[in-house]
Design a protein around this motif. Structure first.
Motif, short mmCIF file in Angstrom:
data_model
loop_
_atom_site.label_atom_id
_atom_site.label_comp_id
_atom_site.label_asym_id
_atom_site.label_seq_id
_atom_site.Cartn_x
_atom_site.Cartn_y
_atom_site.Cartn_z
N SER A 134 37.17 24.88 16.49
CA SER A 134 37.91 26.14 15.72
C SER A 134 38.41 25.22 14.46
O SER A 134 39.10 24.51 14.35
CB SER A 134 38.97 26.57 16.40
OG SER A 134 39.86 27.34 15.63
N ALA A 135 37.55 25.66 13.27
CA ALA A 135 38.01 25.40 11.95
C ALA A 135 39.49 25.72 11.95
O ALA A 135 39.98 24.91 10.88
CB ALA A 135 36.99 25.61 10.87
N ALA A 136 39.75 26.94 12.28
CA ALA A 136 41.07 27.35 11.89
C ALA A 136 42.30 26.58 12.61
O ALA A 136 43.46 26.38 12.06
CB ALA A 136 41.35 28.62 12.57
N ASN A 137 41.86 25.67 13.48
CA ASN A 137 42.95 24.78 14.27
C ASN A 137 43.27 23.56 13.06
O ASN A 137 44.47 23.22 13.30
CB ASN A 137 42.23 24.01 15.25
CG ASN A 137 42.36 24.81 16.78
OD1 ASN A 137 43.29 25.78 16.62
ND2 ASN A 137 41.60 24.53 17.66
N LYS A 138 42.37 23.35 12.23
CA LYS A 138 42.73 22.44 11.34
C LYS A 138 44.01 22.59 10.39
O LYS A 138 44.63 21.96 9.79
CB LYS A 138 41.49 22.07 10.10
CG LYS A 138 41.72 21.04 9.36
CD LYS A 138 41.68 19.82 9.72
CE LYS A 138 42.04 18.73 8.71
NZ LYS A 138 42.12 17.48 9.00
N SER A 139 44.19 24.02 10.12
CA SER A 139 45.31 24.40 9.47
C SER A 139 46.63 24.08 10.04
O SER A 139 47.73 24.11 9.45
CB SER A 139 45.23 26.11 9.14
OG SER A 139 45.36 26.73 10.38
N LEU A 140 46.58 23.70 11.40
CA LEU A 140 47.80 23.45 12.10
C LEU A 140 47.78 21.86 12.12
O LEU A 140 48.73 21.17 11.76
CB LEU A 140 47.62 23.78 13.57
CG LEU A 140 47.90 25.08 13.80
CD1 LEU A 140 47.56 25.52 15.44
CD2 LEU A 140 49.32 26.08 13.54
N LEU A 141 46.73 21.30 12.48
CA LEU A 141 46.59 19.85 12.51
C LEU A 141 46.93 19.13 11.24
O LEU A 141 47.50 18.07 11.16
CB LEU A 141 45.07 19.29 12.90
CG LEU A 141 44.81 19.85 14.61
CD1 LEU A 141 43.23 19.78 14.76
CD2 LEU A 141 45.35 19.01 15.74
N GLU A 142 46.56 19.65 10.08
CA GLU A 142 46.93 19.04 8.80
C GLU A 142 48.38 18.97 8.70
O GLU A 142 48.72 18.36 7.60
CB GLU A 142 45.96 19.63 7.78
CG GLU A 142 46.26 21.15 7.44
CD GLU A 142 45.07 21.82 6.52
OE1 GLU A 142 44.07 21.17 6.16
OE2 GLU A 142 45.44 22.96 6.04
N GLN A 143 49.10 19.90 9.30
CA GLN A 143 50.54 19.77 8.94
C GLN A 143 51.32 18.98 9.96
O GLN A 143 52.56 19.15 10.24
CB GLN A 143 51.05 21.55 9.15
CG GLN A 143 50.41 22.37 8.19
CD GLN A 143 50.62 22.07 6.50
OE1 GLN A 143 51.57 21.71 6.35
NE2 GLN A 143 49.63 22.44 5.69
N GLY A 144 50.51 18.38 10.93
CA GLY A 144 51.24 17.26 11.65
C GLY A 144 51.27 18.17 13.22
O GLY A 144 52.11 17.44 13.77
N VAL A 145 50.70 19.27 13.41
CA VAL A 145 50.90 19.75 14.81
C VAL A 145 49.73 19.39 15.52
O VAL A 145 48.73 19.42 15.33
CB VAL A 145 50.80 21.14 14.59
CG1 VAL A 145 50.99 22.11 16.01
CG2 VAL A 145 52.12 21.84 13.71
#
Length: 715
Positions: A498-509
């Motif tokens: 899921s590319a959208a997960n990157k929007s969480l991961l890049e914020q340290g989630v």
């Protein structure tokens, strides 16, 4: 009447007020039901009736309150910009690749188009030269029209497409000429529904097809029109009202049918599931038109398919809960004659149904089988005697599927992981080479700074529960974490990109996925340990996974969010009512929360084999014990929660989310907010348009960042 009018007016006024700080008031109704001598309160029964104008006004007021809260969260515009940048990146991906009549068919996704569309091309080396056969975006610019599925004719000259609107999944079949991309012949109505699904298989002469027919107006009472699915045959160029009945008058009310035709002989295979519980019967139509049943519900034969020779391969769980493969000899005999080809192994043979990518494929000299490894999956290869052969190369900790036979025993298949997008490979049987094709996708974002680990938590009864953890390299201490789960219907939670997960991961989630009982990751025993009266095991597994992540220093209760949908929404409701202190916030999509009324909804009967029925005392007692709606306690501080639902959902009645929202808001008015977001033009979620999916992701991320205390940083 005046009092009721003033009450309704107060809701509308409150919903539009710029000073709104609390959710709209919700009246209660003194409704009591008696089950097996036990009285059960249902104070929000009135919210079940979507035809009631008061219910619609209440829903609008909840949407207004939700928008007030969400739009007031920090950094919403920046979050929207980033989510849109990722999800609408103009990168092409393909799914459902078919090779028929010497040409390829595939569903192509090309943001920023709202919906994927159907294309055809001549070579795996040149998909960019594809021709569009059907584009729902040209029919509906709002993105609410979608394809349920498609089926090419044996010669590849025609393709039948089930098309539905508004997330309803009520699909009519239209036939398109693959040369001109024009619609030809007549439309066949109600082949697919959101309850029983639907299927279609062409006759070898390309002049007609077998299809799933639902009752039409006047044939049965209105409540039964989405049930009693049967198999019919349609001859092209004729009125579908005159179609030939084939099979199904004695099928159960909740029958779900899958059909396959053996092109060389014209034999027809009909696989029938009894609701969603995983019990099947199988029937074959011989060349003389006679039908024979070669398995019955409860026989533990769970999947069947033709070999090129016309014999039948089957997956059975008889004395093999992880599955074994047999060849059926003469299916017309009263006693089934079988030859075991591939015995039960340590890993589980995956089964597929209802337009899922096939998990068992036979070619002239090979048998391709998909195995489940407790979450990840892989393809294994055997000869016709069941001897193992060299398998294709595959990514580590990944999932496979989409097996499509080509020529010379070759196949094409897809493979992806949590951090690798969908890659399509051509496996050449003769040489054993696995070659990446041009159908493979690229990620719009870089996942090289994310590592994946697999841990195991110990559940209440000692069962080991896998947890797949995606963690940014920059995180080395306890921090915000989202835990996802499902646990039901023998569905495997496989590694999914899921590319959208990157929007969480890049914020340290950190993002984690738990493989719970109720799924099929470790076979039928794993499934049965989490359904019917054993359902509490699923919630215990999820709690154990969360506790493990906290105890091992991945997160804390103040930094933990849980997320799930549908049956996973039930998981969210049960977890938050049983352990309200465990997490900081909850995101729940199209979930089930009132377990005592779910079987009365249009799709509820299909769920009985999985959840049970209130008509049986032991099953009622089990459901009452965990039913989220009935276990909300007044005065308890519950975590911040957002419920997503679609007004046209055919699988889970939106009233489930309405009632749970009202009950939680009433129980703890001073707790963190409980929000309900109802989308007017969507259903269960699978066919939701891109712009709606983006807005859901924006709302989810803004909600998570705020309550988990994540300061948004521009990447």
């Amino acid at each position: 009447m005046i009092t009721r009018y003033l009450f309704l007016l107060s809701i509308v006024v409150a919903a539009s007020s710029s000073t709104l700080a609390q959710p709209p008031a919700t009246r209660t109704s003194p409704t009591v039901d008696s089950y097996h001598g036990i009285e059960v309160q249902d104070p929000y029964r009135w919210l079940e009736d979507w035809d009631d104008a008061e219910v619609k006004r209440w829903s609008e007021s909840q949407n207004a309150y939700t928008r007030k809260v969400l739009d007031g969260l920090p950094n919403v515009d920046a979050i929207r910009k980033r989510v849109t940048e990722i999800m609408s990146a103009q990168l092409i991906s393909y799914r459902e690749v078919r090779y028929v009549g010497g040409k390829y068919f595939a569903v192509k996704n090309h943001p920023p188009k709202e919906q994927p569309y159907l294309v055809t091309f001549d070579s795996l080396d040149s998909p960019e030269s594809c021709r569009v056969l059907f584009d729902p975006n040209g029919v509906d610019t709002e993105g609410t029209t979608s394809m349920d599925w498609f089926e090419p004719s044996p010669d590849g000259r025609l393709v039948a497409i089930s098309i539905s609107a508004g997330g309803s999944e009520v699909g009519d079949v239209s036939v398109y000429d693959t040369t001109t991309a024009k619609k030809v012949f007549e439309r066949v109505p109600r082949v697919n529904t959101g309850t029983a699904g639907g299927d279609l298989a062409w006759a070898p002469d390309n002049k007609g097809f077998y299809y799933t027919r639902h009752p039409r107006q006047g044939e049965r009472p209105e409540p039964d029109l989405d049930f009693y699915q049967q198999l019919y045959f349609h001859q092209l160029g004729t009125d579908s009202a005159q179609d030939r009945f084939e099979l199904g008058k004695d099928f159960p009310r909740i029958a779900e049918i899958e059909v396959e035709v053996h092109a060389p002989s014209g034999m027809v295979l009909c696989n029938v599931q009894n609701g969603d519980g995983g019990e099947f019967s199988h029937h074959v139509r011989m060349t003389d038109g006679r039908w024979f049943a070669f398995s019955h519900f409860g026989d533990k034969l769970v999947q069947a398919t033709f070999e090129p020779s016309g014999t039948i391969l089957a997956i059975t769980r008889d004395e093999a809960p992880r599955g074994k493969i047999v060849r059926l000899r003469d299916v017309t005999l009263p006693t089934r004659s079988t030859q075991q080809l591939i015995p039960e192994a340590q890993d589980t043979i995956v089964t597929s149904f209802y337009h899922s990518p096939p998990s068992l494929v036979a070619t002239a000299n090979r048998i391709y089988v998909t195995y489940q490894l407790g979450g990840p999956s892989e393809i294994r290869v055997f000869d016709l005697d069941g001897t193992p052969l060299e398998k294709p190369q595959q990514l580590p900790i990944s999932s496979v599927g989409g097996i499509e036979p080509l020529t010379d025993d070759d196949i094409v298949f897809h493979n992806h992981s949590y951090i690798e997008p969908t890659l399509w490979f051509h496996y050449q049987a003769a040489s054993g080479e696995t070659q990446r094709t041009k159908l493979s996708s690229r990620s719009p974002v870089d996942f090289s700074d994310v590592h994946v680990t697999r841990e195991f938590a110990t559940s209440k009864d000692g069962t080991q529960i896998p947890i797949n953890i995606l963690r940014p390299d920059s995180v080395n201490e306890a921090g915000p974490l989202v835990l996802y789960g499902y646990g039901g219907y023998a569905i495997n939670l496989t590694p999914r990109f899921s590319a959208a997960n990157k929007s969480l991961l890049e914020q340290g989630v950190t993002y984690a996925v738990a493989n719970l009982r109720g799924g099929g990751e470790y076979g039928e025993d794993w499934h049965l340990a989490g359904n019917l009266t054993n359902k509490q095991n699923v919630f215990d597994d999820f709690y154990a996974a969360a506790r493990f992540l906290i105890d091992q220093g991945y997160t804390t209760s103040d930094q933990l969010a849980i997320k799930g949908g549908s049956n996973g929404g039930l998981l969210m409701g049960a977890t938050m009512t049983q352990h309200p202190e465990l997490m900081k916030c909850v995101v729940s999509h199209v979930g089930i929360y009132d377990m005592l009324r779910v079987e009365l909804s249009p799709n509820g009967s299909f769920n009985i084999p999985e959840f049970g029925t209130v008509k049986k005392r032991d099953q009622f007692m089990a459901m009452r014990a965990y039913s989220p709606y009935h276990n909300v306690t007044d005065g308890t501080k519950y975590p911040a929660t957002i419920f997503f639902t679609g007004a046209n959902d055919p699988r889970v009645d939106p009233m489930q989310s309405r009632k749970m929202t009202a009950r939680l808001q009433s129980a703890s008015p001073s707790s963190p907010p409980v929000l309900l977001r109802t989308s007017a033009n969507s259903g269960h979620g699978g066919d939701t348009g891109l712009s709606q999916r983006i807005e859901e992701a924006v709302d989810t991320n803004a909600f998570l960042f705020h309550f988990l205390g994540v300061p948004f940083r521009s990447p």
